[in-house]
Design a protein around this motif. Structure first.
Motif, PDB file in Angstrom:
ATOM      1  N   SER A 138       9.748  36.477  18.632  1.00  0.00           N
ATOM      2  CA  SER A 138       9.325  35.822  17.405  1.00  0.00           C
ATOM      3  C   SER A 138      10.168  35.973  16.175  1.00  0.00           C
ATOM      4  O   SER A 138      10.104  35.102  15.271  1.00  0.00           O
ATOM      5  N   THR A 139      10.954  36.946  16.021  1.00  0.00           N
ATOM      6  CA  THR A 139      11.756  37.036  14.834  1.00  0.00           C
ATOM      7  C   THR A 139      13.065  36.097  14.665  1.00  0.00           C
ATOM      8  O   THR A 139      13.317  35.767  13.841  1.00  0.00           O
ATOM      9  N   ARG A 140      13.282  35.209  15.976  1.00  0.00           N
ATOM     10  CA  ARG A 140      13.984  34.025  15.755  1.00  0.00           C
ATOM     11  C   ARG A 140      13.337  33.203  14.686  1.00  0.00           C
ATOM     12  O   ARG A 140      14.149  32.364  14.035  1.00  0.00           O
ATOM     13  N   PHE A 141      12.036  33.199  14.393  1.00  0.00           N
ATOM     14  CA  PHE A 141      11.359  32.330  13.355  1.00  0.00           C
ATOM     15  C   PHE A 141      10.972  32.852  12.106  1.00  0.00           C
ATOM     16  O   PHE A 141      10.233  32.378  11.496  1.00  0.00           O
ATOM     17  N   HIS A 142      11.552  34.018  11.902  1.00  0.00           N
ATOM     18  CA  HIS A 142      11.030  34.600  10.653  1.00  0.00           C
ATOM     19  C   HIS A 142      11.522  33.863   9.344  1.00  0.00           C
ATOM     20  O   HIS A 142      12.733  33.727   9.378  1.00  0.00           O
ATOM     21  N   ASN A 143      10.444  33.571   8.636  1.00  0.00           N
ATOM     22  CA  ASN A 143      10.753  32.662   7.679  1.00  0.00           C
ATOM     23  C   ASN A 143      11.567  31.497   8.010  1.00  0.00           C
ATOM     24  O   ASN A 143      12.365  30.671   6.954  1.00  0.00           O
ATOM     25  N   ARG A 144      11.619  30.758   9.169  1.00  0.00           N
ATOM     26  CA  ARG A 144      12.088  29.934   9.658  1.00  0.00           C
ATOM     27  C   ARG A 144      11.263  28.849  10.708  1.00  0.00           C
ATOM     28  O   ARG A 144      11.732  28.143  11.323  1.00  0.00           O
ATOM     29  N   ILE A 145       9.931  28.534   9.998  1.00  0.00           N
ATOM     30  CA  ILE A 145       8.914  27.799  10.710  1.00  0.00           C
ATOM     31  C   ILE A 145       8.110  27.215   9.779  1.00  0.00           C
ATOM     32  O   ILE A 145       7.614  27.785   8.956  1.00  0.00           O
ATOM     33  N   VAL A 221      13.480  44.099   9.149  1.00  0.00           N
ATOM     34  CA  VAL A 221      13.875  44.350  10.484  1.00  0.00           C
ATOM     35  C   VAL A 221      13.837  42.948  11.117  1.00  0.00           C
ATOM     36  O   VAL A 221      14.619  42.314  11.955  1.00  0.00           O
ATOM     37  N   ALA A 222      12.749  42.132  10.717  1.00  0.00           N
ATOM     38  CA  ALA A 222      12.553  40.821  11.423  1.00  0.00           C
ATOM     39  C   ALA A 222      13.562  39.872  10.819  1.00  0.00           C
ATOM     40  O   ALA A 222      14.094  39.116  11.693  1.00  0.00           O
ATOM     41  N   GLU A 223      13.890  39.890   9.627  1.00  0.00           N
ATOM     42  CA  GLU A 223      15.059  39.191   8.849  1.00  0.00           C
ATOM     43  C   GLU A 223      16.310  39.590   9.591  1.00  0.00           C
ATOM     44  O   GLU A 223      17.156  38.622   9.850  1.00  0.00           O
ATOM     45  N   LYS A 224      16.706  40.785   9.587  1.00  0.00           N
ATOM     46  CA  LYS A 224      17.735  41.367  10.227  1.00  0.00           C
ATOM     47  C   LYS A 224      17.900  40.467  11.796  1.00  0.00           C
ATOM     48  O   LYS A 224      19.164  39.982  12.223  1.00  0.00           O
ATOM     49  N   ALA A 225      16.940  40.416  12.608  1.00  0.00           N
ATOM     50  CA  ALA A 225      16.815  39.904  13.865  1.00  0.00           C
ATOM     51  C   ALA A 225      17.143  38.380  13.691  1.00  0.00           C
ATOM     52  O   ALA A 225      17.621  37.767  14.566  1.00  0.00           O
ATOM     53  N   ALA A 226      16.312  37.989  12.713  1.00  0.00           N
ATOM     54  CA  ALA A 226      16.497  36.505  12.692  1.00  0.00           C
ATOM     55  C   ALA A 226      17.964  35.836  12.411  1.00  0.00           C
ATOM     56  O   ALA A 226      18.451  35.190  13.023  1.00  0.00           O
ATOM     57  N   ARG A 227      18.398  36.693  11.512  1.00  0.00           N
ATOM     58  CA  ARG A 227      20.013  36.337  11.217  1.00  0.00           C
ATOM     59  C   ARG A 227      20.878  36.541  12.475  1.00  0.00           C
ATOM     60  O   ARG A 227      21.954  35.755  12.644  1.00  0.00           O
ATOM     61  N   THR A 228      20.693  37.489  13.336  1.00  0.00           N
ATOM     62  CA  THR A 228      21.352  37.628  14.372  1.00  0.00           C
ATOM     63  C   THR A 228      21.194  36.196  15.290  1.00  0.00           C
ATOM     64  O   THR A 228      22.030  35.804  15.850  1.00  0.00           O
ATOM     65  N   PHE A 229      19.885  35.993  15.404  1.00  0.00           N
ATOM     66  CA  PHE A 229      19.820  34.750  16.099  1.00  0.00           C
ATOM     67  C   PHE A 229      20.318  33.645  15.591  1.00  0.00           C
ATOM     68  O   PHE A 229      20.829  32.707  16.362  1.00  0.00           O
ATOM     69  N   ASP A 230      20.352  33.278  14.420  1.00  0.00           N
ATOM     70  CA  ASP A 230      20.877  32.386  13.728  1.00  0.00           C
ATOM     71  C   ASP A 230      22.739  32.326  14.200  1.00  0.00           C
ATOM     72  O   ASP A 230      23.224  30.997  14.256  1.00  0.00           O
ATOM     73  N   GLN A 231      23.090  33.205  14.264  1.00  0.00           N
ATOM     74  CA  GLN A 231      24.522  33.561  14.595  1.00  0.00           C
ATOM     75  C   GLN A 231      24.573  33.196  16.079  1.00  0.00           C
ATOM     76  O   GLN A 231      25.676  32.627  16.374  1.00  0.00           O
TER      77      GLN A 231
END
Length: 258
Positions: A138-145, A221-231
């Protein structure tokens, strides 16, 4: 329900190689969705922009199940809804045109749009708080949905502007009381997003079904993971996932390529 051999041979001779490659890729996506059970029988739709200067996109013929779809059976439509090529003569789902053309028109960089009605996706879409940060997926979509309110069956063209506005710059959208939608600059990217969104929703419904108190991932933590997904997306991870799925599909059935 397949395209007759003679028509298939004529189609392959007439269609440009780049379009045929897009057809094969989109047909594979439908077959993979069928294998993952991301289907609502004949009632949902995926689309892919046709390479070239024309504003054309490919979408499924209305009436085929996802496991029947082949490269040659896909319908080519222009951005205004005129059917350019319909080998089976089945037409398309009108709601599919309304949803997909809106996004393809508004976002030229978006090449693929995928829409599902899965049980988990609809379940989350009906929850007031929407997608919760309960799983790594779910963190893939943190503030991104985005979220789009249900307005009835998507047949009215005036809904398009609101749909596009609610999607915004995101590549994922929850259609309230309806289902899920993802998109991407490539089919691989849109599929990657759908994979993560479907798994996120399944995990959420599963976690909630136990009745125990839930642990939400902290915002930082969710935002940290989301940025990793973005990369990971920027580094080509969607292609790795797609290629692995395609190898699995080809080991069992290559008829989607016809």
């Amino acid at each position: 329900m397949n395209v007759p051999i003679k028509i298939l041979e004529t189609l392959q001779a007439q269609i440009r190689p780049a379009e045929w490659e897009a057809r094969v890729k989109l047909a594979a996506c439908y077959r993979l969705a069928a294998r993952e059970r991301w289907t609502d029988h004949i009632f949902t739709h995926f689309s892919l922009r046709v390479p070239g200067p024309e504003a054309h996109f490919l979408i499924n013929a209305y009436g085929q199940t996802f496991d029947e779809i082949t490269a040659s059976s896909l319908v080519k439509v222009d951005i205004d809804g005129e059917i350019i090529l319909d080998p089976l003569g089945l037409g398309i789902n009108p709601a599919g045109y309304v949803i997909h053309s809106a996004i393809h028109r508004a976002r030229p960089h978006t090449h693929a749009v995928l829409h599902t009605h899965t049980a988990a996706g609809i379940g989350v879409s009906a929850q007031r708080d929407g997608l919760l940060m309960l799983s790594q997926h779910s963190t893939r979509f943190h503030n991104r949905i985005g979220y789009h309110a249900y307005e009835g069956i998507a047949l009215e063209l005036d809904e398009q502007a609101r749909l596009v506005a609610d999607l915004g710059e995101h590549d994922a959208l929850i259609l309230r009381n309806h289902g899920l939608l993802t998109c991407g600059r490539s089919l691989e990217e849109a599929f990657y997003n759908l994979y993560y969104l479907e798994r996120s929703c399944t995990a959420q419904i599963t976690a909630q079904s136990g009745g125990a108190k839930l642990i939400r991932i902290p915002e930082v933590v969710a935002e940290k993971a989301a940025r990793t997904f973005d990369q990971s997306v920027a580094n080509g991870k969607p292609s790795l996932l797609w290629d692995a799925y395609l190898r699995q599909l080809d080991r069992h059935d290559t008829s989607y390529r016809n």
